[in-house]
Design a protein around this motif. Structure first.
Motif, short mmCIF file in Angstrom:
data_model
loop_
_atom_site.label_atom_id
_atom_site.label_comp_id
_atom_site.label_asym_id
_atom_site.label_seq_id
_atom_site.Cartn_x
_atom_site.Cartn_y
_atom_site.Cartn_z
N THR A 42 -49.16 -47.80 -17.35
CA THR A 42 -49.07 -47.75 -18.81
C THR A 42 -48.12 -46.68 -19.33
O THR A 42 -47.55 -46.83 -20.41
N ASP A 44 -48.99 -44.01 -20.54
CA ASP A 44 -49.66 -43.35 -21.66
C ASP A 44 -50.71 -42.39 -21.12
O ASP A 44 -51.84 -42.77 -20.82
N LEU A 47 -54.07 -42.01 -23.26
CA LEU A 47 -54.91 -43.21 -23.14
C LEU A 47 -55.60 -43.24 -21.78
O LEU A 47 -56.82 -43.49 -21.70
N ASP A 50 -58.44 -40.71 -21.46
CA ASP A 50 -59.59 -41.15 -22.24
C ASP A 50 -60.36 -42.25 -21.51
O ASP A 50 -61.60 -42.24 -21.45
N CYS A 51 -59.63 -43.20 -20.94
CA CYS A 51 -60.27 -44.32 -20.24
C CYS A 51 -60.98 -43.84 -18.97
O CYS A 51 -62.08 -44.32 -18.64
N ALA A 84 -58.65 -49.77 -20.86
CA ALA A 84 -57.23 -49.65 -21.19
C ALA A 84 -56.69 -50.98 -21.73
O ALA A 84 -55.91 -51.01 -22.69
N VAL A 87 -57.82 -51.43 -25.36
CA VAL A 87 -57.09 -50.59 -26.30
C VAL A 87 -55.68 -51.12 -26.51
O VAL A 87 -55.18 -51.21 -27.65
N LEU A 88 -55.02 -51.49 -25.42
CA LEU A 88 -53.64 -51.96 -25.53
C LEU A 88 -53.56 -53.30 -26.26
O LEU A 88 -52.61 -53.57 -26.99
#
Length: 415
Positions: A42, A44, A47, A50-51, A84, A87-88
């Motif tokens: 990703t 990111d 992100l 967090d995941c 993930a 969210v994406l």
């Protein structure tokens, strides 16, 4: 969000305490694997972290009821991946990232070298020289080790908001500078590896100093083991692992029952961690090159395996410091070289080298240099002068534990 179990049988129901222990144990190995893999897919960082954290939180709740899965790491990876994806999807980002995430196999179905490559990429990216040294340390603790931001802030003596901003700036710097998420090869690896090892060594040092936070040293040892497992052909990596283990083996013997700092000669060697020493010896046996960590590890091995200070192989230590002074000269090396020669060839030899080191200017005003002089003078029989020097050294150190130990030496010599 889907958190599909990857078990092959019905897990046993466990209680809250058992679930917490299982999550903590699984997270040690799984967290860096999850973060490393999802960052590759990703890009990111926020992100992904967090995941990964959410997968641990979900596990804490689910495992208490459903039991611990057969493959805890794979379970955590699946939950983090699915989070993930969720969210994406909501962010309507690139289809390519969603495609790669959807195709990501459970950890147990992926070739081990793929997971290892991801973890190496993560370590080298966190330790990139484009980042400030403090940022490298913080990012390594947060991303590779999974240490919560609040804990890193406490360890580094800053507020949590300050640490959050520092981590955000580091991630932004990685993106804006186009720092590649890869392990360098060839000449670039030889150029970058010392910087990675320096971060690990700094982590350990911050935990090993008298008033340091032991968690730093623990994480540095764990990272050294990981890096050595992933790069077994790199001699200096094995040497750093050995060095840290030899030093860390004394952690429980460095203070007396009252909490007072003990010098090497006063420690109860029966309390040294023999398993850590044996592990360090095994790592050192694989070292073939003569790099700076190799020489330091050989010195540490002499101390770790000696039955007493007097029975220590001081001539070998002195020769090792001679080699270090040639390849990595510094005031600290010069100071330790004076100590080694003082024990190997007599206090006069040590004092002569100390005078040389001071003449070069790097030890000006250094209280540890005064303490070394005090020890060498005491061994010459000049007790009164040595006591005065120990008190002078105590007045110059910042550490309360070191100050107390130096004053104790001065009091002993004054009796």
């Amino acid at each position: 969000m889907t958190g599909t179990d990857t078990t092959t049988g019905a897990p046993d129901r466990v209680g809250s305490a058992a679930a917490a222990r299982a999550v903590a144990a699984a997270g040690v190995d799984a967290y860096p694997r999850i973060v490393a893999t999802l960052i590759r897919l990703t890009g990111d960082w926020a992100l992904v972290e967090d995941c990964a954290q959410e997968s641990l939180a979900v596990a804490l709740e689910r495992w208490r009821v459903d039991g611990v899965p057969v493959n805890p790491g794979g379970w955590l990876m699946t939950v983090a991946r699915n989070r993930a994806i969720d969210v994406l999807r909501r962010a309507t980002v690139e289809r390519r990232k969603l495609h790669d995430l959807a195709l990501l196999a459970p950890t147990d179905a992926r070739p081990e070298h793929d997971v290892d490559d991801d973890r190496l990429r993560l370590v080298f990216t966190c330790c990139h020289p484009a980042l400030a040294l403090d940022a490298r340390v913080a990012l390594t603790l947060r991303t590779v080790c999974g240490v919560p931001t609040a804990d890193i802030a406490r360890l580094l003596l800053v507020s949590e908001s300050t640490m959050t901003r520092r981590l955000t700036r580091a991630r932004t710097r990685i993106a804006q500078a186009g720092i590649p998420y890869r392990v360098p090869s060839g000449p670039a690896l030889a150029e970058r590896l010392p910087g990675v090892l320096a971060v690990l060594y700094l982590l350990f040092t911050r935990g090993y100093v008298p008033d340091g936070e032991p968690a730093f040293a623990d994480e540095a040892v764990r990272l050294a083991r990981l890096l050595d497992a992933l790069m077994p052909e790199q001699s200096e990596v094995a040497a750093l692992r050995a060095l840290l283990l030899f030093q860390h083996s004394r952690r429980d013997a460095r203070r007396d029952a009252a909490g007072n700092l003990l010098t090497l000669g006063r420690q109860d060697r029966a309390r040294w961690d023999r398993a850590a020493i044996a592990e360090g010896q095994a790592a050192l046996a694989r070292v073939r090159a003569d790099g700076p960590y190799a020489w330091q590890a050989r010195i540490a091995a002499c101390h770790a395996t000696a039955p007493s200070v007097d029975a220590t192989d001081w001539p070998t230590i002195a020769r090792a410091y001679d080699a270090l002074a040639d390849i990595r000269p510094s005031p600290v090396i010069a100071l330790n070289r004076a100590v080694a020669h003082g024990y190997a060839y007599g206090p006069a030899a040590g004092l002569a080298l100390l005078d040389e080191a001071r003449a070069e200017g790097g030890l000006s005003g250094n209280p540890l240099a005064v303490a070394v002089e005090a020890d060498l003078v005491a061994r010459q029989g000049e007790r009164s002068r040595a006591a005065t020097l120990f008190r002078e050294a105590a007045a110059g150190v910042d550490s309360a534990a070191e100050r107390s130990a130096l004053l104790d030496r001065a009091d002993e010599l004054s009796r």
